[in-house]
Design a protein around this motif. Sequence first.
Motif, PDB file in Angstrom:
ATOM      1  N   SER A 298     -18.463  -5.679  39.343  1.00  0.00           N
ATOM      2  CA  SER A 298     -18.351  -6.268  38.015  1.00  0.00           C
ATOM      3  C   SER A 298     -17.518  -5.424  37.060  1.00  0.00           C
ATOM      4  N   GLY A 299     -17.441  -4.138  37.334  1.00  0.00           N
ATOM      5  CA  GLY A 299     -16.676  -3.252  36.477  1.00  0.00           C
ATOM      6  C   GLY A 299     -17.487  -2.617  35.365  1.00  0.00           C
ATOM      7  N   SER A 300     -18.722  -3.053  35.166  1.00  0.00           N
ATOM      8  CA  SER A 300     -19.554  -2.449  34.124  1.00  0.00           C
ATOM      9  C   SER A 300     -21.027  -2.726  34.385  1.00  0.00           C
ATOM     10  N   VAL A 301     -21.861  -1.961  33.716  1.00  0.00           N
ATOM     11  CA  VAL A 301     -23.312  -2.138  33.778  1.00  0.00           C
ATOM     12  C   VAL A 301     -23.812  -2.240  32.355  1.00  0.00           C
ATOM     13  N   ASP A 302     -24.689  -3.202  32.091  1.00  0.00           N
ATOM     14  CA  ASP A 302     -25.180  -3.391  30.725  1.00  0.00           C
ATOM     15  C   ASP A 302     -26.519  -2.704  30.464  1.00  0.00           C
ATOM     16  N   GLN A 303     -26.992  -1.881  31.419  1.00  0.00           N
ATOM     17  CA  GLN A 303     -28.254  -1.162  31.244  1.00  0.00           C
ATOM     18  C   GLN A 303     -27.973   0.319  31.036  1.00  0.00           C
ATOM     19  N   SER A 304     -28.845   0.948  30.262  1.00  0.00           N
ATOM     20  CA  SER A 304     -28.754   2.407  30.136  1.00  0.00           C
ATOM     21  C   SER A 304     -29.343   3.033  31.400  1.00  0.00           C
ATOM     22  N   LYS A 305     -29.072   4.310  31.614  1.00  0.00           N
ATOM     23  CA  LYS A 305     -29.632   4.965  32.794  1.00  0.00           C
ATOM     24  C   LYS A 305     -31.149   4.999  32.747  1.00  0.00           C
ATOM     25  N   GLU A 306     -31.725   5.069  31.547  1.00  0.00           N
ATOM     26  CA  GLU A 306     -33.181   5.053  31.407  1.00  0.00           C
ATOM     27  C   GLU A 306     -33.746   3.687  31.815  1.00  0.00           C
ATOM     28  N   GLU A 307     -33.058   2.618  31.434  1.00  0.00           N
ATOM     29  CA  GLU A 307     -33.503   1.265  31.798  1.00  0.00           C
ATOM     30  C   GLU A 307     -33.403   1.043  33.307  1.00  0.00           C
ATOM     31  N   ILE A 308     -32.333   1.542  33.900  1.00  0.00           N
ATOM     32  CA  ILE A 308     -32.165   1.407  35.343  1.00  0.00           C
ATOM     33  C   ILE A 308     -33.269   2.167  36.073  1.00  0.00           C
ATOM     34  N   LEU A 309     -33.556   3.392  35.638  1.00  0.00           N
ATOM     35  CA  LEU A 309     -34.611   4.187  36.256  1.00  0.00           C
ATOM     36  C   LEU A 309     -35.966   3.490  36.134  1.00  0.00           C
ATOM     37  N   LYS A 310     -36.248   2.939  34.949  1.00  0.00           N
ATOM     38  CA  LYS A 310     -37.507   2.217  34.748  1.00  0.00           C
ATOM     39  C   LYS A 310     -37.602   1.023  35.688  1.00  0.00           C
ATOM     40  N   GLU A 311     -36.506   0.299  35.845  1.00  0.00           N
ATOM     41  CA  GLU A 311     -36.477  -0.867  36.754  1.00  0.00           C
ATOM     42  C   GLU A 311     -36.759  -0.439  38.172  1.00  0.00           C
ATOM     43  N   PHE A 312     -36.141   0.657  38.644  1.00  0.00           N
ATOM     44  CA  PHE A 312     -36.362   1.140  39.997  1.00  0.00           C
ATOM     45  C   PHE A 312     -37.820   1.526  40.212  1.00  0.00           C
ATOM     46  N   LYS A 313     -38.397   2.225  39.249  1.00  0.00           N
ATOM     47  CA  LYS A 313     -39.793   2.651  39.375  1.00  0.00           C
ATOM     48  C   LYS A 313     -40.737   1.456  39.432  1.00  0.00           C
ATOM     49  N   GLU A 314     -40.450   0.416  38.646  1.00  0.00           N
ATOM     50  CA  GLU A 314     -41.303  -0.779  38.669  1.00  0.00           C
ATOM     51  C   GLU A 314     -41.208  -1.490  40.008  1.00  0.00           C
ATOM     52  N   LYS A 315     -40.016  -1.529  40.592  1.00  0.00           N
ATOM     53  CA  LYS A 315     -39.844  -2.208  41.880  1.00  0.00           C
ATOM     54  C   LYS A 315     -40.509  -1.465  43.027  1.00  0.00           C
ATOM     55  N   LEU A 316     -40.707  -0.159  42.860  1.00  0.00           N
ATOM     56  CA  LEU A 316     -41.331   0.627  43.927  1.00  0.00           C
ATOM     57  C   LEU A 316     -42.850   0.532  43.932  1.00  0.00           C
TER      58      LEU A 316
END
Length: 75
Positions: free
Chosen positions: A56-74
Amino acid sequence: MARQSITLTEPNDEWLKSQISTHHEYSNKSELINDLIRQARRADMINQKLALSEISGSVDQSKEEILKEFKEKLK
């Protein structure tokens, strides 16, 4: 929890034993193997997210949001 039976090579079994005896984070092989699987799943999710961002060329989430998403999925 699902119970599994696995066969390990001698070097892998020795490595697991050494990790348990030296790190004291795990009380048995099952805890260590589950943690290794969680780490692999986390790495896979990160790689998927990176691949999507490259496309896509970009990400609309901050690194904190991405980390939170990963932790929730685990969970």
